[in-house]
Design a protein around this motif. Structure first.
Motif, short mmCIF file in Angstrom:
data_model
loop_
_atom_site.label_atom_id
_atom_site.label_comp_id
_atom_site.label_asym_id
_atom_site.label_seq_id
_atom_site.Cartn_x
_atom_site.Cartn_y
_atom_site.Cartn_z
N VAL A 76 48.34 -5.91 -16.88
CA VAL A 76 47.68 -5.34 -18.26
C VAL A 76 46.38 -6.07 -18.26
CG1 VAL A 76 48.52 -7.40 -19.57
CG2 VAL A 76 48.28 -5.26 -20.67
N GLU A 77 45.96 -7.06 -17.70
CA GLU A 77 44.63 -7.53 -17.76
C GLU A 77 43.60 -6.32 -17.19
OE1 GLU A 77 47.38 -11.02 -17.60
OE2 GLU A 77 47.14 -9.02 -16.42
N GLU A 78 44.10 -5.59 -16.09
CA GLU A 78 43.19 -4.74 -15.72
C GLU A 78 42.99 -3.44 -16.44
OE1 GLU A 78 41.47 -4.66 -12.21
OE2 GLU A 78 41.87 -6.66 -13.07
N HIS A 79 43.87 -3.19 -17.25
CA HIS A 79 43.64 -2.04 -18.16
C HIS A 79 42.76 -2.46 -19.21
CE1 HIS A 79 46.96 0.67 -17.24
NE2 HIS A 79 47.58 -0.41 -16.79
N VAL A 80 42.60 -3.75 -19.68
CA VAL A 80 41.53 -4.22 -20.39
C VAL A 80 40.00 -4.31 -19.80
CG1 VAL A 80 40.83 -6.14 -21.84
CG2 VAL A 80 43.38 -5.70 -21.79
N PHE A 81 40.20 -4.92 -18.49
CA PHE A 81 39.05 -4.77 -17.69
C PHE A 81 38.43 -3.61 -17.81
CE2 PHE A 81 36.93 -4.40 -13.55
CZ PHE A 81 36.21 -5.52 -13.62
N ILE A 82 39.02 -2.39 -17.49
CA ILE A 82 38.70 -1.06 -17.23
C ILE A 82 37.85 -0.38 -18.53
CG2 ILE A 82 39.51 1.28 -17.01
CD1 ILE A 82 41.60 0.33 -15.11
#
Length: 103
Positions: A76-82
C-alpha cells in the motif's frame, strides 16, 4: 548523522510518504495546481504501477519497515509513493513557475 526513523517500525515507510505528501499538497495548493496535478498523476499512475509491480516481482528492490498490507500485488505504501513523487515534482515546478510569473 540522520535520525533513526525506524522507531516507527512497520509504519516507517508510510509515515515518510505521508510527510512528503503533505509537503507536495501544500506546494500544489499554494500554486493553485491541485486539480491539474491530479489529472497528470491519474495519467501517470497506471504506468508507474506496472513498473513498480514488475520491479518488486523480479526482486530489483525490497521494502523494509512497511506495514505488510498489499493492494493489487504491491505494498500500500507503494501506491502512496506513486502519487507522492509526481505530486512533489509538480508542486515544486508549479511553485517555481508561479514565482517566475510574479517576478
Amino acid at each position: 548523522m540522520l535520525p533513526d526513523i525506524g522507531v516507527l517500525g512497520p509504519y516507517t515507510y508510510l509515515a515518510t510518504e505521508v510527510a512528503f505528501g503533505s509537503v507536495a499538497l501544500a506546494l500544489l495548493w499554494r500554486a493553485g495546481a491541485v486539480r491539474s496535478a491530479a489529472r497528470t498523476i491519474a495519467v501517470l499512475y497506471p504506468v508507474a504501477y506496472v513498473w513498480d509491480w514488475y520491479t518488486l516481482t523480479v526482486g530489483v528492490f525490497s521494502i523494509e519497515l512497511r506495514t505488510g498490507v498489499e493492494l493489487l500485488g504491491i505494498p500500500v505504501e507503494e501506491h502512496v509513493f506513486i502519487v507522492v513523487v509526481p505530486a512533489l515534482v509538480l508542486g515544486v515546478h508549479e511553485t517555481l513557475r508561479l514565482r517566475d510569473e510574479r517576478d
